[in-house]
Design an enzyme around this catalytic site. Structure first.
Site, PDB file in Angstrom:
ATOM      1  N   GLU A 282       0.658  -1.260   0.066  1.00 23.54           N
ATOM      2  CA  GLU A 282      -0.012   0.035  -0.120  1.00 23.54           C
ATOM      3  C   GLU A 282       1.015   1.446   0.090  1.00 23.54           C
ATOM      4  O   GLU A 282       1.765   1.487   0.697  1.00 23.54           O
ATOM      5  CB  GLU A 282      -0.947   0.009   1.238  1.00 23.54           C
ATOM      6  CG  GLU A 282      -1.703   1.038   1.174  1.00 23.54           C
ATOM      7  CD  GLU A 282      -2.461   1.017   2.912  1.00 23.54           C
ATOM      8  OE1 GLU A 282      -3.349   1.912   3.046  1.00 23.54           O
ATOM      9  OE2 GLU A 282      -2.121   0.316   3.673  1.00 23.54           O
ATOM     10  N   LYS A 343      -9.578   1.271  -3.326  1.00 17.57           N
ATOM     11  CA  LYS A 343      -9.977   0.727  -2.154  1.00 17.57           C
ATOM     12  C   LYS A 343     -11.429   1.262  -2.010  1.00 17.57           C
ATOM     13  O   LYS A 343     -11.962   2.424  -2.026  1.00 17.57           O
ATOM     14  CB  LYS A 343      -9.051   1.285  -0.983  1.00 17.57           C
ATOM     15  CG  LYS A 343      -9.341   0.878   0.406  1.00 17.57           C
ATOM     16  CD  LYS A 343      -8.608   1.271   1.356  1.00 17.57           C
ATOM     17  CE  LYS A 343      -8.671   0.694   2.599  1.00 17.57           C
ATOM     18  NZ  LYS A 343      -7.949   1.435   3.853  1.00 17.57           N
ATOM     19  N   CYS A 393      -5.158  -2.879   2.909  1.00 15.59           N
ATOM     20  CA  CYS A 393      -5.253  -2.539   4.443  1.00 15.59           C
ATOM     21  C   CYS A 393      -6.123  -3.413   5.037  1.00 15.59           C
ATOM     22  O   CYS A 393      -6.372  -4.757   4.708  1.00 15.59           O
ATOM     23  CB  CYS A 393      -5.331  -1.116   4.878  1.00 15.59           C
ATOM     24  SG  CYS A 393      -4.912  -0.609   6.342  1.00 15.59           S
TER      25      CYS A 393
END
Length: 534
Positions: A282, A343, A393
């Site tokens: 990320e 995301k 994440c």
């Protein structure tokens, strides 16, 4: 009961201690290993406290809130590191922030305990039904915590069982279903008397439960160990190179230190890796494309366009007009355009600022912003016969969202890849906890879970939830290994969660609670009929 009822203040102290042990069960300090038996024992202690005579619904709520607040604060205490060490928030305010979040989320369990106390105080149930009521209410609290206000299910009790006998349930009912069974067992244990061990039915029930678990374990073994011909992988293993930059978090977004270090190291390793798939974590590239030196991203794309390799790279995308996203770009041969994943499940205060909380975020020196969300079930990257599903994440906390990718069989993942940067939380148990979360997802879907992170845990987890390769945390290195993608029929959990999300669990638990309310009302009415008011 087995023990004498404690005095009120001692009862609260026991609830506080049991909550702390519940937190430790998720990742034991020092080893980071989950302790399934400790999760069960600590929840049994709370169940026993709730069963004591003279417990009102208010007292039950207090016990539930103290237990849950201690458990949750002990689970995600490392948020203090991000707010104080890296965010610059004064230590007392950071402590208050963690405690306030734990206390707020603990209110769900306080409500569950209050309803349990109210029901069991006013009606007499069979011990098995008491355990079912407790398990249903406790699971509803877990579901509410993981769903409402965008959800924060980190530290759900079921994660402690990733190595325990209840892990066999993951493929059928997922982590919340495991939590339900653990709560059921805890309340049954809390109600056990010494005299019960001299009865044949107690041993019969124990044997039946063990037989069910053994059957589920054998079913899981057959599903994952190719007892059936159609489960045998038909493709060779995919070679991987996972890049762990270990860029210091306090320098990661600094233009004079962390940014040039990241750009230089990741460009070097992306060019040198020989694996079929190379993954950088990320925001490995911490700048927007338009902020990079001319030709930087184009050189990476050209390298993978010409060779037999593909790459997934974490990078922010967008502009003020179109909005910004926390994204993954995929490069490979003969691509008309890069693969892109945006995301979906954003972090409150980190990737979007909740209404009325602008003042709080302004007190911290963290590069915060309001990002746009991607859709839930985005297409996978198709590479070397695999359907590779990236996520970013803590998106792997939300199994219902990963499960939505199984709704279309032609797009169902054969490999999951998580790209993370939890360097915000230092060298803490957050790393171990996140690893166990990934292992639970592998158990639920029986698909490998690959993790590429900035500071750890960078690892390869196979479809059985077993860590086959792992880098030492907080080192700058490249993890090379192989992963075997898995296709075939999805697990029962994947099938039902893909179409209905977590609603079956919500409805099941709500129906159990409504049944208990109905029985309690009926018993009260019967009492009035037998004892009319003078």
């Amino acid at each position: 009961m087995l023990l004498r009822p404690p005095q009120p203040l001692w009862a609260l102290a026991w609830a506080l201690l049991a909550g702390g042990l519940q937190a430790a069960s998720l990742a034991w300090p020092g080893s980071g290993a989950p302790q399934w038996w400790l999760q069960l024992a600590s929840l049994t202690a709370l169940a026993w406290l709730l069963l004591q005579p003279a417990s009102s619904w208010r007292w039950a709520a207090a016990l539930g809130w103290v237990f849950a607040s201690a458990w949750l604060a002990g689970t995600f205490w490392w948020l203090f590191i991000s707010m104080h060490t890296y965010g610059g928030l004064a230590a007392p305010l950071a402590v208050a922030g963690v405690a306030g979040l734990a206390g707020f989320l603990g209110s769900y369990y306080a409500l569950a305990a209050a309803i349990f106390g109210s029901l069991t105080a006013k009606a007499r149930y069979h011990r098995g039904f008491v355990a079912i009521i407790f398990a249903a209410l406790w699971t509803l609290a877990e579901l509410a915590r993981g769903t409402w206000w965008t959800g924060f299910p980190w530290g759900a009790g079921g994660y402690a069982h990733v190595d325990g006998p209840l892990a066999a349930l993951a493929r059928s009912v997922g982590v919340y279903g495991i939590g339900f069974v653990a709560a059921l067992l805890a309340m049954l244990l809390a109600q056990t008397r010494r005299s019960d061990w001299g009865r044949g039915r107690t041993w019969g029930a124990l044997a039946a439960g063990l037989a069910v678990l053994a059957g589920l374990a054998w079913q899981r073994h057959c599903a994952t160990q190719a007892c059936h011909p159609h489960t045998v992988p038909s493709r060779p293993a995919l070679t991987l190179a996972l890049l762990q930059g270990n860029i210091p978090q306090d320098e990661k977004f600094q233009p004079g230190s962390g940014v040039p270090l990241a750009l230089r190291w990741y460009a070097q390793e992306l060019g040198a890796a020989k694996a079929a798939l190379v993954v950088a974590p990320e925001t490995a590239i911490p700048l927007l494309p338009q902020q990079l030196l001319p030709g930087y991203l184009e050189a990476i794309a050209q390298h993978y366009r010409q060779g037999p390799q593909a790459a997934l790279i974490g990078i922010p995308l967008g502009n003020k007009v179109l909005g910004y996203t926390n994204s993954v770009l995929g490069f490979g041969p003969q691509q008309a355009a890069p693969y892109r994943y945006d995301k979906h499940h954003l972090v409150p205060f980190g990737e979007f600022i909740p209404p009325l909380f602008q003042w709080f975020t302004q007190m911290m020196h963290i590069p915060l912003g309001d990002f746009d969300r991607g859709t839930v079930a985005q297409p996978p990257l198709h590479w070397q016969g695999e359907r590779i599903a990236p996520h970013i994440c803590y998106e792997d906390l939300f199994s219902e969202e990963l499960g939505a990718r199984f709704a279309d069989p032609s797009q169902a993942p054969t490999i999951f890849i998580n790209l993370s940067n939890i360097g915000w939380f230092g060298d803490s148990l957050a790393i171990d906890q996140h690893l166990h979360i990934g292992r639970m997802r592998a158990l639920e879907f029986e698909r490998p879970m690959v993790r590429a992170t900035n500071t750890g845990a960078t690892a390869i987890i196979d479809h059985r939830g077993v860590v086959t390769h792992q880098l030492a945390r907080h080192t700058r290195a490249v993890l090379t290994g192989q992963v075997q993608g898995r296709g075939g029929a999805p697990t029962p959990y994947a099938r039902w969660v893909a179409h209905w999300g977590l609603w079956p669990l919500w409805i099941f638990c709500l129906l159990l609670v409504l049944a208990a309310l109905g029985l309690a009302r009926q018993q009260r009415m019967n009492g009035l009929l037998h004892n009319p008011v003078p």
